[in-house]
Design an enzyme around this catalytic site. Structure first.
Site, short mmCIF file in Angstrom:
data_model
loop_
_atom_site.label_atom_id
_atom_site.label_comp_id
_atom_site.label_asym_id
_atom_site.label_seq_id
_atom_site.Cartn_x
_atom_site.Cartn_y
_atom_site.Cartn_z
N TYR A 88 0.84 -1.20 0.00
CA TYR A 88 0.00 0.00 0.00
C TYR A 88 0.88 1.25 0.00
O TYR A 88 0.56 2.23 -0.68
CB TYR A 88 -0.93 0.00 1.22
CG TYR A 88 -1.99 -1.07 1.14
CD1 TYR A 88 -3.17 -0.85 0.44
CD2 TYR A 88 -1.80 -2.30 1.75
CE1 TYR A 88 -4.14 -1.84 0.36
CE2 TYR A 88 -2.76 -3.30 1.67
CZ TYR A 88 -3.94 -3.06 0.97
OH TYR A 88 -4.89 -4.04 0.87
N ASN A 107 -12.65 -0.64 -4.78
CA ASN A 107 -12.54 -0.92 -6.21
C ASN A 107 -13.78 -1.70 -6.66
O ASN A 107 -14.02 -2.81 -6.19
CB ASN A 107 -11.27 -1.73 -6.46
CG ASN A 107 -11.17 -2.30 -7.85
OD1 ASN A 107 -11.86 -1.88 -8.77
ND2 ASN A 107 -10.30 -3.28 -8.00
N CYS A 112 -6.72 -5.15 -7.67
CA CYS A 112 -6.47 -4.75 -6.28
C CYS A 112 -5.92 -5.91 -5.46
O CYS A 112 -5.31 -5.69 -4.41
CB CYS A 112 -7.73 -4.17 -5.65
SG CYS A 112 -9.18 -5.23 -5.75
N HIS A 113 -6.08 -7.13 -5.94
CA HIS A 113 -5.53 -8.29 -5.22
C HIS A 113 -4.00 -8.30 -5.22
O HIS A 113 -3.38 -9.00 -4.44
CB HIS A 113 -6.06 -9.61 -5.81
CG HIS A 113 -5.72 -9.82 -7.24
ND1 HIS A 113 -6.45 -9.25 -8.28
CD2 HIS A 113 -4.72 -10.54 -7.83
CE1 HIS A 113 -5.91 -9.61 -9.43
NE2 HIS A 113 -4.86 -10.39 -9.18
N GLU A 167 -1.57 -16.34 -10.65
CA GLU A 167 -0.67 -15.47 -11.38
C GLU A 167 0.80 -15.87 -11.22
O GLU A 167 1.62 -15.54 -12.07
CB GLU A 167 -0.88 -14.02 -10.96
CG GLU A 167 -2.23 -13.48 -11.41
CD GLU A 167 -2.42 -12.01 -11.14
OE1 GLU A 167 -1.47 -11.31 -10.74
OE2 GLU A 167 -3.56 -11.54 -11.35
#
Length: 162
Positions: free
Chosen positions: A97, A120, A128-129, A155
């Site tokens: 963040y 979001n 946002c993950h 991912e």
């Protein structure tokens, strides 16, 4: 302007996708197994959301790393700035963040960035993950931490969802 929706039985959670002529407006996770309430003014139209569904399915199959969709999230100028920066985080990478706050030019706004990240309206597509705590730990996610964990594992090629 008509608003359209469709449901997607994704491997992480049932999703409700919402769009209009401007683009994809929302992706809503099902909470606690309860169906997501649909605004009675919205029109169900799988055809109107065919491309977002196709790209999400390709993402979950590990075949798509970058979405190419018109997006129309509603938010304040600050939130829009945060969401635009989220889209620049590469597939498979994470940032804190604090780093996100620095990237938008507001290094002291970590909490505000966290709130914008948490509001979001188009998770997964606006990734946002990919934002984690400065200690490397997973922190809050609208769909729940288990879903955030699965998306990050997908991912990193550590998990196949389809």
């Amino acid at each position: 302007m008509p608003i359209f929706y469709t449901q997607l039985a994704s491997p992480v959670s049932p999703l409700l996708l919402v769009s209009d002529d401007a683009g994809l407006r929302q992706i809503i996770f099902v909470k606690n197994g309860n169906p997501t309430p649909v605004n009675p003014e919205w029109k169900e139209s799988p055809a109107a959301l065919r491309e977002p569904v196709r790209q999400l399915c390709a993402y979950f199959a590990g075949e798509l790393e970058s979405f190419d969709l018109p997006l129309a999230p509603e938010g304040t100028p600050f939130q829009q700035k945060v969401w635009d920066e989220l889209c620049k985080i590469p597939y498979g990478q994470t940032i804190s963040y604090g780093e996100l706050a620095r990237r938008i030019g507001s290094p002291n706004a970590c909490r505000a960035v966290g709130l914008a990240n948490g509001s979001n309206p188009i998770p997964i597509v606006i990734p946002c993950h990919r934002v984690i705590g400065s200690n490397g730990k997973l922190t809050g996610y609208g769909g729940g931490l288990p879903i955030k964990e699965k998306l990050l594992a997908l991912e990193r090629r550590q998990l196949r969802l389809l």
